[in-house]
Design a protein around this motif. Structure first.
Motif, PDB file in Angstrom:
ATOM      1  N   THR A  62       0.837  -1.208   0.000  1.00 43.05           N
ATOM      2  CA  THR A  62       0.000   0.000   0.000  1.00 43.05           C
ATOM      3  C   THR A  62       0.863   1.247   0.000  1.00 43.05           C
ATOM      4  O   THR A  62       0.647   2.181  -0.784  1.00 43.05           O
ATOM      5  N   ALA A  63       1.862   1.265   0.886  1.00 46.02           N
ATOM      6  CA  ALA A  63       2.743   2.427   0.986  1.00 46.02           C
ATOM      7  C   ALA A  63       3.572   2.613  -0.280  1.00 46.02           C
ATOM      8  O   ALA A  63       3.825   3.752  -0.707  1.00 46.02           O
ATOM      9  N   ASP A  64       3.993   1.524  -0.909  1.00 44.92           N
ATOM     10  CA  ASP A  64       4.734   1.625  -2.166  1.00 44.92           C
ATOM     11  C   ASP A  64       3.884   2.326  -3.235  1.00 44.92           C
ATOM     12  O   ASP A  64       4.372   3.198  -3.959  1.00 44.92           O
ATOM     13  N   SER A  65       2.606   1.927  -3.319  1.00 46.37           N
ATOM     14  CA  SER A  65       1.708   2.549  -4.292  1.00 46.37           C
ATOM     15  C   SER A  65       1.524   4.035  -4.010  1.00 46.37           C
ATOM     16  O   SER A  65       1.582   4.877  -4.916  1.00 46.37           O
ATOM     17  N   LEU A  66       1.302   4.345  -2.744  1.00 45.12           N
ATOM     18  CA  LEU A  66       1.107   5.742  -2.367  1.00 45.12           C
ATOM     19  C   LEU A  66       2.379   6.550  -2.596  1.00 45.12           C
ATOM     20  O   LEU A  66       2.325   7.699  -3.072  1.00 45.12           O
ATOM     21  N   SER A  67       3.525   5.966  -2.298  1.00 44.54           N
ATOM     22  CA  SER A  67       4.797   6.661  -2.495  1.00 44.54           C
ATOM     23  C   SER A  67       5.003   7.017  -3.956  1.00 44.54           C
ATOM     24  O   SER A  67       5.459   8.133  -4.281  1.00 44.54           O
ATOM     25  N   ARG A  68       4.673   6.110  -4.854  1.00 44.71           N
ATOM     26  CA  ARG A  68       4.818   6.408  -6.287  1.00 44.71           C
ATOM     27  C   ARG A  68       3.945   7.590  -6.699  1.00 44.71           C
ATOM     28  O   ARG A  68       4.354   8.439  -7.493  1.00 44.71           O
TER      29      ARG A  68
END
Length: 348
Positions: free
Chosen positions: A335-341
């Protein structure tokens, strides 16, 4: 360090709800990825703020440096278009939309129209928009004029869990959700009254202070139906893991969910689901793991519960399918990876 992110959230971040839980987890995970996340508290009162709440939000944003990256929880973002417009050229806004404000259950028509217009206008000033489900993304494209190029999805993470051993005795039906109109606990209770001839117990876990009138009406209805010795209102609970582990069926009659984190958690624990096909729930719960009926249909809800209670073999098959589906759900790091992108894209 990747960069600094100011995360603007109204009210108490410790509030026990799916939306606030999402915010807490992504703060922790983004920090682990290297972001410097600064929690920017906004006043209470959203999504229907008074003048003082709007002034407080404006003051909080005005205190940020030029060019600051600001992720704003949708509970506030869609309700303060004028505040956002005043800062849009100076700040880099990313809106986090759990579900459209106008789709909250119990709103009168005029309020719903006003909230829809407010949110549509506010979203014009976001560089990027993050939703917590594909269903919400589709809603924003179809009815809020949001271009797909500005949209991304970061579904909530789910912790892997062992398959729930169940009650081992009288089947336990578990519902988790604040006692508010949208969660439709009244529909669940009405359905339970129609299956009094079967053996079951029900535990309803959720904050009873969010809407005291709804909570009082639910208590009264349970008493009127003579279900007080079978239905337990547990209030808010800090750790829900033991509740899932001790249950046999997860049943929540929500009219609408922007994602439905508790449905995902139920799957992770291997609980077959009875729910309603509102919002993103059909995207979360596969047909082999549960039964979804039309929102507000207590008769159909009771029939789905009866099927699971009266046919243990089918219930166990659905439980196995639920656990399998639960293990395939994304983690909070994903989830955080997606948001970070998305955050990086907003700054580009």
């Amino acid at each position: 360090m990747i960069g600094t992110l100011h995360f603007a959230i109204p009210g108490d971040l410790a509030t026990r709800s799916g939306g606030y839980g999402y915010d807490r987890r992504v703060i922790a995970e983004l920090r682990a990825l290297g972001w410097q996340v600064v929690h920017l508290p906004l006043p209470c009162g959203f999504p229907r703020p008074d003048a003082a709440a709007l002034a407080g939000a404006a003051q909080a944003l005005a205190g940020l440096p030029d060019g600051a990256l600001v992720l704003v929880d949708g509970l506030a973002f869609g309700a303060m278009p004028d505040v956002v417009a005043a800062e849009a050229e100076r700040l880099v806004f990313v809106a986090l939309v759990h579900h459209p404000l106008s789709l909250e259950t119990g709103l009168d028509a005029a309020t719903a129209v006003a909230l829809a217009g407010s949110e549509k206008l506010a979203l014009c000033f976001a560089r990027q928009i993050v939703t917590t489900s594909p269903a919400t993304a589709r809603e924003l494209v179809a009815h809020f004029g949001v271009a797909e190029a500005r949209l991304s999805v970061a579904v909530p993470g789910t912790e892997a869990a062992a398959k729930a051993p169940g009650s081992g005795e009288v089947p336990v039906i578990l519902a988790i959700g604040s006692l508010i109109a949208r969660k439709e606990h009244a529909t669940l209770v009405a359905a339970l009254a129609r299956i009094e001839d079967l053996a079951w117990r029900c535990r309803i876990v959720g904050d009873d202070g969010a809407d005291p009138a709804i909570a009082a009406a639910l208590r009264s209805r349970i008493a009127d139906l003579g279900l007080g010795d079978r239905v337990t209102l547990c209030g808010a609970i800090a750790e829900t893991g033991p509740e899932y582990a001790g249950a046999d069926i997860f049943a929540l009659a929500s009219r609408y969910e922007g994602y439905g984190m508790v449905f995902a958690e139920a799957l992770a624990h291997g609980l077959p689901v009875v729910g309603c096909a509102g919002g993103a729930v059909p995207d979360v719960v596969p047909s082999e793991a549960g039964t979804l009926v039309a929102p507000g249909d207590a008769v159909a809800f009771s029939e789905a519960l009866r099927m699971m209670l009266a046919d243990p073999e089918r219930r166990h098959t659905m439980a196995a399918a639920a656990h399998s589906a639960g293990q395939a759900l994304p983690s909070w790091r994903q989830t955080a990876d997606s948001l970070s992108r998305t955050l990086k894209k907003a700054m580009a």
